[in-house]
Write a protein that holds these residues in place. Structure first.
Motif, PDB file in Angstrom:
ATOM      1  N   LEU A  12      22.751 -46.629  99.826  1.00 30.72           N
ATOM      2  CA  LEU A  12      21.360 -46.794 100.215  1.00 30.72           C
ATOM      3  C   LEU A  12      20.975 -48.255 100.040  1.00 30.72           C
ATOM      4  O   LEU A  12      21.045 -48.799  98.934  1.00 30.72           O
ATOM      5  CB  LEU A  12      20.451 -45.901  99.369  1.00 30.72           C
ATOM      6  N   LEU A  13      20.583 -48.908 101.127  1.00 28.50           N
ATOM      7  CA  LEU A  13      20.241 -50.328 101.095  1.00 28.50           C
ATOM      8  C   LEU A  13      18.740 -50.566 101.034  1.00 28.50           C
ATOM      9  O   LEU A  13      18.288 -51.522 100.427  1.00 28.50           O
ATOM     10  CB  LEU A  13      20.810 -51.036 102.328  1.00 28.50           C
ATOM     11  N   ALA A  14      17.963 -49.696 101.692  1.00 29.82           N
ATOM     12  CA  ALA A  14      16.518 -49.901 101.740  1.00 29.82           C
ATOM     13  C   ALA A  14      15.829 -48.643 102.240  1.00 29.82           C
ATOM     14  O   ALA A  14      16.452 -47.775 102.849  1.00 29.82           O
ATOM     15  CB  ALA A  14      16.188 -51.062 102.665  1.00 29.82           C
ATOM     16  N   LYS A  15      14.542 -48.583 101.981  1.00 29.49           N
ATOM     17  CA  LYS A  15      13.647 -47.605 102.595  1.00 29.49           C
ATOM     18  C   LYS A  15      12.583 -48.442 103.271  1.00 29.49           C
ATOM     19  O   LYS A  15      11.905 -49.227 102.614  1.00 29.49           O
ATOM     20  CB  LYS A  15      13.019 -46.688 101.545  1.00 29.49           C
ATOM     21  N   ALA A  16      12.469 -48.320 104.602  1.00 30.46           N
ATOM     22  CA  ALA A  16      11.621 -49.269 105.316  1.00 30.46           C
ATOM     23  C   ALA A  16      11.080 -48.716 106.622  1.00 30.46           C
ATOM     24  O   ALA A  16      11.610 -47.759 107.175  1.00 30.46           O
ATOM     25  CB  ALA A  16      12.417 -50.528 105.612  1.00 30.46           C
ATOM     26  N   ILE A  17      10.025 -49.358 107.085  1.00 30.38           N
ATOM     27  CA  ILE A  17       9.515 -49.218 108.441  1.00 30.38           C
ATOM     28  C   ILE A  17       9.725 -50.594 109.058  1.00 30.38           C
ATOM     29  O   ILE A  17       9.292 -51.593 108.502  1.00 30.38           O
ATOM     30  CB  ILE A  17       8.025 -48.839 108.442  1.00 30.38           C
ATOM     31  N   PHE A  18      10.427 -50.677 110.190  1.00 32.34           N
ATOM     32  CA  PHE A  18      10.843 -51.976 110.696  1.00 32.34           C
ATOM     33  C   PHE A  18      10.990 -51.975 112.203  1.00 32.34           C
ATOM     34  O   PHE A  18      11.040 -50.918 112.828  1.00 32.34           O
ATOM     35  CB  PHE A  18      12.183 -52.368 110.067  1.00 32.34           C
ATOM     36  N   GLN A  19      11.068 -53.169 112.785  1.00 35.67           N
ATOM     37  CA  GLN A  19      11.413 -53.322 114.195  1.00 35.67           C
ATOM     38  C   GLN A  19      12.837 -53.834 114.325  1.00 35.67           C
ATOM     39  O   GLN A  19      13.587 -53.359 115.147  1.00 35.67           O
ATOM     40  CB  GLN A  19      10.445 -54.277 114.880  1.00 35.67           C
ATOM     41  N   GLN A  20      13.192 -54.818 113.513  1.00 30.48           N
ATOM     42  CA  GLN A  20      14.559 -55.325 113.466  1.00 30.48           C
ATOM     43  C   GLN A  20      14.919 -55.570 112.012  1.00 30.48           C
ATOM     44  O   GLN A  20      14.090 -56.032 111.237  1.00 30.48           O
ATOM     45  CB  GLN A  20      14.710 -56.631 114.236  1.00 30.48           C
ATOM     46  N   LEU A  21      16.153 -55.262 111.652  1.00 25.69           N
ATOM     47  CA  LEU A  21      16.585 -55.412 110.280  1.00 25.69           C
ATOM     48  C   LEU A  21      18.045 -55.823 110.248  1.00 25.69           C
ATOM     49  O   LEU A  21      18.862 -55.271 110.985  1.00 25.69           O
ATOM     50  CB  LEU A  21      16.417 -54.080 109.527  1.00 25.69           C
ATOM     51  N   GLU A  22      18.360 -56.815 109.418  1.00 28.15           N
ATOM     52  CA  GLU A  22      19.743 -57.198 109.152  1.00 28.15           C
ATOM     53  C   GLU A  22      19.858 -57.323 107.640  1.00 28.15           C
ATOM     54  O   GLU A  22      19.104 -58.061 107.020  1.00 28.15           O
ATOM     55  CB  GLU A  22      20.090 -58.523 109.824  1.00 28.15           C
ATOM     56  N   ILE A  23      20.778 -56.569 107.061  1.00 29.38           N
ATOM     57  CA  ILE A  23      20.912 -56.548 105.613  1.00 29.38           C
ATOM     58  C   ILE A  23      22.382 -56.473 105.242  1.00 29.38           C
ATOM     59  O   ILE A  23      23.156 -55.774 105.892  1.00 29.38           O
ATOM     60  CB  ILE A  23      20.099 -55.376 105.000  1.00 29.38           C
ATOM     61  N   THR A  35      17.728 -51.770 114.724  1.00 34.87           N
ATOM     62  CA  THR A  35      16.550 -52.091 115.515  1.00 34.87           C
ATOM     63  C   THR A  35      15.732 -50.830 115.721  1.00 34.87           C
ATOM     64  O   THR A  35      16.258 -49.721 115.670  1.00 34.87           O
ATOM     65  CB  THR A  35      16.920 -52.665 116.899  1.00 34.87           C
ATOM     66  N   MET A  36      14.451 -51.013 115.903  1.00 37.67           N
ATOM     67  CA  MET A  36      13.520 -49.946 116.262  1.00 37.67           C
ATOM     68  C   MET A  36      13.371 -48.863 115.203  1.00 37.67           C
ATOM     69  O   MET A  36      14.174 -47.950 115.096  1.00 37.67           O
ATOM     70  CB  MET A  36      13.933 -49.297 117.586  1.00 37.67           C
ATOM     71  N   SER A  37      12.341 -48.986 114.424  1.00 33.82           N
ATOM     72  CA  SER A  37      11.992 -47.973 113.444  1.00 33.82           C
ATOM     73  C   SER A  37      11.543 -46.701 114.156  1.00 33.82           C
ATOM     74  O   SER A  37      11.048 -46.758 115.283  1.00 33.82           O
ATOM     75  CB  SER A  37      10.856 -48.489 112.565  1.00 33.82           C
ATOM     76  N   PRO A  38      11.687 -45.540 113.512  1.00 34.67           N
ATOM     77  CA  PRO A  38      11.182 -44.315 114.132  1.00 34.67           C
ATOM     78  C   PRO A  38       9.660 -44.253 114.144  1.00 34.67           C
ATOM     79  O   PRO A  38       9.087 -43.340 114.702  1.00 34.67           O
ATOM     80  CB  PRO A  38      11.769 -43.203 113.268  1.00 34.67           C
ATOM     81  N   TYR A  39       8.988 -45.220 113.527  1.00 37.15           N
ATOM     82  CA  TYR A  39       7.525 -45.254 113.491  1.00 37.15           C
ATOM     83  C   TYR A  39       7.031 -46.460 114.259  1.00 37.15           C
ATOM     84  O   TYR A  39       7.398 -47.580 113.969  1.00 37.15           O
ATOM     85  CB  TYR A  39       7.016 -45.339 112.056  1.00 37.15           C
ATOM     86  N   ASP A  51      20.949 -46.996 116.681  1.00 36.88           N
ATOM     87  CA  ASP A  51      22.194 -46.677 115.997  1.00 36.88           C
ATOM     88  C   ASP A  51      22.537 -45.204 116.145  1.00 36.88           C
ATOM     89  O   ASP A  51      21.673 -44.358 116.301  1.00 36.88           O
ATOM     90  CB  ASP A  51      22.081 -46.994 114.508  1.00 36.88           C
ATOM     91  N   SER A  52      23.822 -44.916 116.067  1.00 38.25           N
ATOM     92  CA  SER A  52      24.270 -43.534 116.127  1.00 38.25           C
ATOM     93  C   SER A  52      24.000 -42.835 114.797  1.00 38.25           C
ATOM     94  O   SER A  52      23.720 -43.479 113.790  1.00 38.25           O
ATOM     95  CB  SER A  52      25.757 -43.468 116.467  1.00 38.25           C
ATOM     96  N   LEU A  53      24.113 -41.537 114.777  1.00 40.24           N
ATOM     97  CA  LEU A  53      23.896 -40.759 113.567  1.00 40.24           C
ATOM     98  C   LEU A  53      25.015 -40.987 112.568  1.00 40.24           C
ATOM     99  O   LEU A  53      26.167 -41.166 112.952  1.00 40.24           O
ATOM    100  CB  LEU A  53      23.835 -39.273 113.913  1.00 40.24           C
ATOM    101  N   ASP A  54      24.685 -40.965 111.293  1.00 44.85           N
ATOM    102  CA  ASP A  54      25.751 -41.079 110.301  1.00 44.85           C
ATOM    103  C   ASP A  54      26.375 -39.702 110.079  1.00 44.85           C
ATOM    104  O   ASP A  54      25.923 -38.703 110.609  1.00 44.85           O
ATOM    105  CB  ASP A  54      25.263 -41.710 108.999  1.00 44.85           C
TER     106      ASP A  54
END
Length: 61
Positions: A12-23, A35-39, A51-54
């Motif tokens: 687990l790297l983060a819990k977030a609402i985001f548009q683009q993320l690089e971590i 890219t593209m938060s579900p919210y 992204d595909s499903l884990d």
């Protein structure tokens, strides 16, 4: 919020609402890009991401 997990080791790297993320994962060093938060503007878009499903979200047939 959405849980962001490493694609290599599933940490687990983060819990977030985001548009683009690089971590970068501190465990395995993999660079994770999302890219593209579900919210969007407070509305849920049914979990659609670039992204595909884990492996936990897929069901074996």
């Amino acid at each position: 919020m959405q849980n962001i997990r490493c694609k290599q080791c599933n940490k687990l790297l983060a819990k977030a609402i985001f548009q683009q993320l690089e971590i970068k994962c501190s465990r395995c060093g993999a660079i994770n890009q999302r890219t593209m938060s579900p919210y969007i503007d407070g509305e849920k878009t049914h979990g659609q991401t670039a992204d595909s499903l884990d492996r936990r979200q897929t069901k074996a047939s």
